[in-house]
Design a protein around this motif. Structure first.
Motif, PDB file in Angstrom:
ATOM      1  N   GLU A   2       0.662  -1.366  -0.043  1.00 30.63           N
ATOM      2  CA  GLU A   2      -0.283   0.302  -0.422  1.00 30.63           C
ATOM      3  C   GLU A   2       0.887   1.687   0.551  1.00 30.63           C
ATOM      4  OE1 GLU A   2      -0.764  -2.377   2.046  1.00 30.63           O
ATOM      5  OE2 GLU A   2      -2.396  -3.205   2.193  1.00 30.63           O
ATOM      6  N   LEU A   3       2.171   0.671   0.830  1.00 29.15           N
ATOM      7  CA  LEU A   3       3.102   2.407   0.671  1.00 29.15           C
ATOM      8  C   LEU A   3       3.958   2.509  -0.088  1.00 29.15           C
ATOM      9  CD1 LEU A   3       4.841   2.267   4.434  1.00 29.15           C
ATOM     10  CD2 LEU A   3       2.960   3.796   3.673  1.00 29.15           C
ATOM     11  N   ILE A   4       3.661   1.674  -1.468  1.00 28.26           N
ATOM     12  CA  ILE A   4       4.308   1.693  -2.609  1.00 28.26           C
ATOM     13  C   ILE A   4       3.586   2.654  -3.374  1.00 28.26           C
ATOM     14  CG2 ILE A   4       5.528   0.732  -4.337  1.00 28.26           C
ATOM     15  CD1 ILE A   4       6.677  -1.088  -3.160  1.00 28.26           C
ATOM     16  N   LEU A   5       2.653   2.122  -3.589  1.00 30.40           N
ATOM     17  CA  LEU A   5       1.242   2.506  -4.245  1.00 30.40           C
ATOM     18  C   LEU A   5       0.933   3.972  -3.701  1.00 30.40           C
ATOM     19  CD1 LEU A   5      -1.651  -0.727  -4.448  1.00 30.40           C
ATOM     20  CD2 LEU A   5       0.136   0.249  -6.182  1.00 30.40           C
ATOM     21  N   VAL A   6       1.188   4.003  -2.518  1.00 36.96           N
ATOM     22  CA  VAL A   6       1.030   5.699  -2.219  1.00 36.96           C
ATOM     23  C   VAL A   6       1.775   6.471  -2.824  1.00 36.96           C
ATOM     24  CG1 VAL A   6       0.532   7.698  -0.630  1.00 36.96           C
ATOM     25  CG2 VAL A   6      -0.493   4.924  -0.321  1.00 36.96           C
ATOM     26  N   VAL A   7       2.910   6.122  -2.749  1.00 37.34           N
ATOM     27  CA  VAL A   7       4.356   6.895  -3.147  1.00 37.34           C
ATOM     28  C   VAL A   7       4.298   7.381  -4.842  1.00 37.34           C
ATOM     29  CG1 VAL A   7       7.076   7.062  -3.357  1.00 37.34           C
ATOM     30  CG2 VAL A   7       5.725   5.986  -1.145  1.00 37.34           C
ATOM     31  N   VAL A   8       4.187   5.626  -5.405  1.00 38.26           N
ATOM     32  CA  VAL A   8       4.087   6.079  -6.896  1.00 38.26           C
ATOM     33  C   VAL A   8       2.437   6.617  -7.106  1.00 38.26           C
ATOM     34  CG1 VAL A   8       3.328   5.187  -8.909  1.00 38.26           C
ATOM     35  CG2 VAL A   8       4.933   3.913  -7.363  1.00 38.26           C
ATOM     36  N   GLY A   9       1.677   7.128  -6.950  1.00 30.79           N
ATOM     37  CA  GLY A   9       0.272   8.209  -6.900  1.00 30.79           C
ATOM     38  C   GLY A   9       0.464   9.067  -6.353  1.00 30.79           C
ATOM     39  N   ALA A  10       1.374   9.782  -5.817  1.00 34.32           N
ATOM     40  CA  ALA A  10       1.368  10.636  -5.204  1.00 34.32           C
ATOM     41  C   ALA A  10       2.805  11.299  -5.904  1.00 34.32           C
ATOM     42  CB  ALA A  10       2.443  10.924  -3.377  1.00 34.32           C
ATOM     43  N   ILE A  11       3.264  10.907  -6.819  1.00 37.33           N
ATOM     44  CA  ILE A  11       4.665  11.131  -7.788  1.00 37.33           C
ATOM     45  C   ILE A  11       4.022  11.774  -9.050  1.00 37.33           C
ATOM     46  CG2 ILE A  11       6.924  10.452  -8.845  1.00 37.33           C
ATOM     47  CD1 ILE A  11       7.391   8.943  -6.493  1.00 37.33           C
ATOM     48  N   VAL A  12       2.823  10.771  -9.362  1.00 38.85           N
ATOM     49  CA  VAL A  12       2.221  10.656 -10.852  1.00 38.85           C
ATOM     50  C   VAL A  12       1.678  12.190 -10.637  1.00 38.85           C
ATOM     51  CG1 VAL A  12       0.360  10.049 -12.520  1.00 38.85           C
ATOM     52  CG2 VAL A  12       2.531   8.480 -11.148  1.00 38.85           C
ATOM     53  N   VAL A  13       0.953  12.262  -9.623  1.00 35.13           N
ATOM     54  CA  VAL A  13      -0.515  14.059  -9.061  1.00 35.13           C
ATOM     55  C   VAL A  13       0.802  14.968  -9.306  1.00 35.13           C
ATOM     56  CG1 VAL A  13      -1.366  14.681  -7.663  1.00 35.13           C
ATOM     57  CG2 VAL A  13      -2.198  12.521  -8.366  1.00 35.13           C
ATOM     58  N   SER A  36      -9.593   8.473  -0.637  1.00 39.25           N
ATOM     59  CA  SER A  36     -10.326   7.532   1.261  1.00 39.25           C
ATOM     60  C   SER A  36     -11.244   7.179   0.376  1.00 39.25           C
ATOM     61  CB  SER A  36     -10.034   8.476   1.519  1.00 39.25           C
ATOM     62  OG  SER A  36     -11.008  10.056   1.994  1.00 39.25           O
ATOM     63  N   PHE A  37     -13.012   7.823   0.157  1.00 41.27           N
ATOM     64  CA  PHE A  37     -13.853   7.472  -0.144  1.00 41.27           C
ATOM     65  C   PHE A  37     -14.863   6.033  -1.120  1.00 41.27           C
ATOM     66  CE2 PHE A  37     -13.769  11.828   1.579  1.00 41.27           C
ATOM     67  CZ  PHE A  37     -15.095  11.438   2.945  1.00 41.27           C
ATOM     68  N   LEU A  38     -13.405   5.647  -1.682  1.00 36.56           N
ATOM     69  CA  LEU A  38     -13.115   4.477  -2.938  1.00 36.56           C
ATOM     70  C   LEU A  38     -14.310   3.699  -1.743  1.00 36.56           C
ATOM     71  CD1 LEU A  38     -10.460   5.304  -5.116  1.00 36.56           C
ATOM     72  CD2 LEU A  38     -12.863   5.646  -5.572  1.00 36.56           C
ATOM     73  N   PRO A  39     -14.428   2.604  -2.365  1.00 38.56           N
ATOM     74  CA  PRO A  39     -15.468   1.452  -1.920  1.00 38.56           C
ATOM     75  C   PRO A  39     -14.212   0.986  -1.813  1.00 38.56           C
ATOM     76  CG  PRO A  39     -16.973   2.096  -3.776  1.00 38.56           C
ATOM     77  CD  PRO A  39     -15.392   3.262  -4.287  1.00 38.56           C
ATOM     78  N   GLY A  40     -14.622  -0.112  -0.648  1.00 40.54           N
ATOM     79  CA  GLY A  40     -12.929  -0.817   0.117  1.00 40.54           C
ATOM     80  C   GLY A  40     -11.910  -0.882   0.002  1.00 40.54           C
ATOM     81  N   PHE A  41     -11.819   0.937  -0.374  1.00 36.12           N
ATOM     82  CA  PHE A  41     -10.135   1.301  -0.113  1.00 36.12           C
ATOM     83  C   PHE A  41      -9.913   1.511   1.753  1.00 36.12           C
ATOM     84  CE2 PHE A  41      -7.043   5.022   1.126  1.00 36.12           C
ATOM     85  CZ  PHE A  41      -6.329   4.952  -0.307  1.00 36.12           C
ATOM     86  N   GLU A  42      -8.595   0.736   1.749  1.00 38.11           N
ATOM     87  CA  GLU A  42      -7.957   0.447   2.673  1.00 38.11           C
ATOM     88  C   GLU A  42      -6.482   1.878   3.356  1.00 38.11           C
ATOM     89  OE1 GLU A  42      -8.963  -0.049   5.940  1.00 38.11           O
ATOM     90  OE2 GLU A  42     -11.171  -1.416   5.045  1.00 38.11           O
ATOM     91  N   ALA A  43      -6.343   3.005   3.800  1.00 37.68           N
ATOM     92  CA  ALA A  43      -5.556   3.921   3.936  1.00 37.68           C
ATOM     93  C   ALA A  43      -3.939   2.763   4.604  1.00 37.68           C
ATOM     94  CB  ALA A  43      -6.175   4.798   4.934  1.00 37.68           C
ATOM     95  N   PRO A  44      -3.342   2.651   4.164  1.00 33.11           N
ATOM     96  CA  PRO A  44      -2.264   2.969   4.829  1.00 33.11           C
ATOM     97  C   PRO A  44      -1.676   3.563   5.760  1.00 33.11           C
ATOM     98  CG  PRO A  44      -1.465   4.311   3.202  1.00 33.11           C
ATOM     99  CD  PRO A  44      -2.820   4.112   2.923  1.00 33.11           C
ATOM    100  N   GLU A  45      -1.505   2.190   7.170  1.00 38.19           N
ATOM    101  CA  GLU A  45      -1.035   2.825   8.778  1.00 38.19           C
ATOM    102  C   GLU A  45       0.209   3.032   9.077  1.00 38.19           C
ATOM    103  OE1 GLU A  45      -3.089   4.463  10.901  1.00 38.19           O
ATOM    104  OE2 GLU A  45      -4.654   3.734   9.164  1.00 38.19           O
ATOM    105  N   LEU A  46       1.066   4.410   9.932  1.00 38.20           N
ATOM    106  CA  LEU A  46       1.806   4.761  10.202  1.00 38.20           C
ATOM    107  C   LEU A  46       2.196   4.710  11.470  1.00 38.20           C
ATOM    108  CD1 LEU A  46       4.184   6.169   7.022  1.00 38.20           C
ATOM    109  CD2 LEU A  46       4.472   3.624   7.697  1.00 38.20           C
ATOM    110  N   ASP A  47       2.890   4.120  12.255  1.00 36.49           N
ATOM    111  CA  ASP A  47       3.361   4.747  13.425  1.00 36.49           C
ATOM    112  C   ASP A  47       3.602   5.555  13.770  1.00 36.49           C
ATOM    113  OD1 ASP A  47       5.200   4.204  15.749  1.00 36.49           O
ATOM    114  OD2 ASP A  47       3.464   3.708  16.373  1.00 36.49           O
TER     115      ASP A  47
END
Length: 563
Positions: A2-13, A36-47
């Motif tokens: 999930e973190l990798i997808l977030v990073v890749v998506g952020a770079i594309v945007v 975040s409101f997409l059905p079935g989406f789970e946000a990555p959790e970081l401490d």
């Protein structure tokens, strides 16, 4: 994953935002909220410790590397005013109003936890917008300097407030002594690690290893200071100042390589942080529902805190920067001159007979103009520290009971972060344009003058070395060969065909290489000496040093390409 997808998506945007001329941070937040409101989406959790230890140190360290200590000292008054005093004022104002209005059931202690979380602005967006629109250099320096120290003040207050609510013990019970200890030991740890880093670099003599070592420094400084219960933020900032001012001991390859590595890392981490903020909106709302909190009450409380945060900064900026302008205007209007003998003027101010000391003479005492003050007052976007501190609220208190109103505090903090990013982030560019606040013409004229000074210093340093070479030529070479070497160096080595083969172990190659390095070393040393003496602006010196590095890199690559 999930973190990798977030990073890749952020770079594309980020790439799309740059192509469209938009501010990436704001677009990333908006896209993240929608996702975040997409059905079935789970946000990555970081401490929260990961956010503070992995994300914050490199961002601060990179900013400190590029921000000169002389510039920091020159603007120390507004930096301390905004980075320390305003953080404390904002935190206590939020706490007082939140506890008094009783929209949500917060005691003053729990409201102070909230105040400490939302108090520190994140200047990433403001500095990016200001750089793009050409804000005056002094305004940019103040905003950057503020971002380097306000996190330390906010996190220290957050630690004290959480300890009071949770009933836990801090390293030093007295909050004032704890703040003083943190503010003294943290910079000491950072300075020590910075000098150790420079000492190691002199013995590595390998650009790759030196760059890797540089990547470790911010994390080592932060963790070491935190283990001593001191400010990890200040440790990272001071380590960055020390290493940044001592990079002349490294080779040109290390300096050029680090410059691009840290820039890429900044883009990556900033994109990730803003994406992380946006992706958690839905889950913050779900946490509130699970805690059976009223969304309407939390929304009202969030709006109130957001209003306080937005209003307290302009008021404080006026009191800090506008008060002096107003007093001088009143003094001139009343037309009561200050007596030559040292009496008092219209406002009871004494004439200063005592000359400024060394440190006082380094400080810029000029007030900001009203336009500059308006812009500074509207650069209060919140970011990574607010997010990490909110996530860092403990789940339980010392007695095992749940931390009071934890979900509510996190929701309000999140709303304030998103609200300031969207409100101030979207309106800051048109505000700057409307005020016609662009220091580009004045700054360009100033930069031209400072660049000419730097060029004169560089040329004079080269002439000195060449004159000494002419007066004391090495033995074993024909005078015509010596003249050829001297003239080639004097032309700044523009023609690679006239240069000796770097792998040819001849006397001519050795003399050429030695003289070229002596010229560069003398030029760099002269630039640093003039900067430290206050004769040349630090930015002009850094630009000229980069030109020398690029020149050396170009000459070396042309030489090596002939093999």
């Amino acid at each position: 994953m999930e973190l990798i997808l977030v990073v890749v998506g952020a770079i594309v945007v980020t790439a799309i935002a740059h192509q469209r001329g938009l501010e990436p941070a704001l677009i990333i937040v908006v896209v993240g909220i929608a996702a975040s409101f997409l059905p079935g989406f789970e946000a990555p959790e970081l401490d929260s410790h990961i956010l503070l230890t992995v994300v914050l140190p490199p961002l601060l360290y990179s900013a400190a590397l590029d921000f000169s200590f002389p510039t920091f000292v020159r603007n120390i008054k507004p930096i301390l005013g905004l980075g320390v005093a305003l953080v404390l004022v904002t935190a206590f104002a939020v706490a007082a109003v939140s506890a008094w209005l009783v929209v949500v059931p917060l005691t003053f202690a729990t409201a102070l936890v909230l105040g400490a979380i939302v108090a520190p602005p994140d200047a990433v967006t403001a500095v990016a917008v200001g750089r793009k629109l050409g804000l005056p250099k002094r305004v940019m320096a103040i905003l950057t300097g503020e971002s380097l120290i306000n996190d330390a003040a906010a996190l220290a207050l957050f630690l004290v407030a959480v300890a009071q609510v949770a009933g836990t013990h801090t390293f030093i019970e007295n909050p004032v002594l704890l703040f003083g200890y943190s503010a003294m030991v943290g910079p000491a740890v950072g300075a020590a690690l910075g000098y150790v880093t420079l000492w190691i670099r002199k013995r590595l003599n390998n650009p790759g290893l030196e760059t890797i070592q540089g990547l470790v420094v911010p994390f080592a400084a932060f963790i070491a200071a935190e283990e001593l219960h001191a400010s990890g933020v200040l440790a990272v900032v001071v380590a960055g100042f020390v290493v940044g001012s001592g990079t002349l001991g490294a080779g040109y390859q290390t300096r050029l390589q680090e410059r691009y590595v840290w820039h890429a890392l900044d883009v990556l981490l900033e994109a990730f942080v803003f994406a992380y903020i946006g992706l958690h909106l839905r889950f913050v709302l779900e946490d509130l529902r699970e805690q059976h909190e009223s969304l309407a009450e939390v929304a009202i409380a969030s709006a109130i805190v957001l209003f306080i945060v937005l209003a307290i900064r302009p008021l404080s900026v006026f009191l800090m920067f506008g008060r002096g302008v107003l007093l001088r205007h009143v003094d001139r209007t009343l037309s009561v001159p200050v007596p030559a003998g040292g009496g008092r003027g219209a406002l009871g101010t004494k004439k200063r007979d005592k000359p400024d000391g060394k440190w006082r003479s380094m400080i810029d005492h000029r007030s900001l103009s009203w336009r500059e003050s308006v812009v500074v007052s509207w650069t209060g976007m919140r970011g990574v520290v607010t997010l990490a501190a909110a996530a860092g609220i403990p789940l339980t208190m010392a007695n095992g009971e749940p931390f009071p109103e934890r979900a509510t505090i996190q929701a309000i903090a999140f709303s304030v972060a998103v609200g300031t990013l969207l409100l101030q982030g979207w309106t800051l560019p048109p505000l700057i344009r409307r005020l016609e606040l662009s220091g580009q013409q004045d700054d360009q004229s100033y930069e031209r003058d400072e660049t000419r000074k730097a060029e004169r210093v560089v040329h004079d340093a080269a002439d000195e070395v060449l004159a000494d070479f002419r007066a004391n030529p090495p033995e074993g070479l024909d005078p015509r060969v010596l003249a050829e070497i001297r003239n080639t160096i004097a032309r700044h080595s523009q023609d690679a065909d006239e240069m000796p083969d770097p792998e040819a172990h001849t006397r001519r190659a050795e003399v050429f290489s030695g003289l070229y390095r002596d010229v560069l070393a003398a030029q760099r040393a002269a630039l640093i000496s003039e900067r430290d003496a206050g004769n040349i602006d630090d930015d002009a010196v850094r630009a000229m040093l980069e030109r020398l590095d690029l020149q050396e890199a170009g000459v070396t690559s042309r030489l090596e390409s002939r093999l």
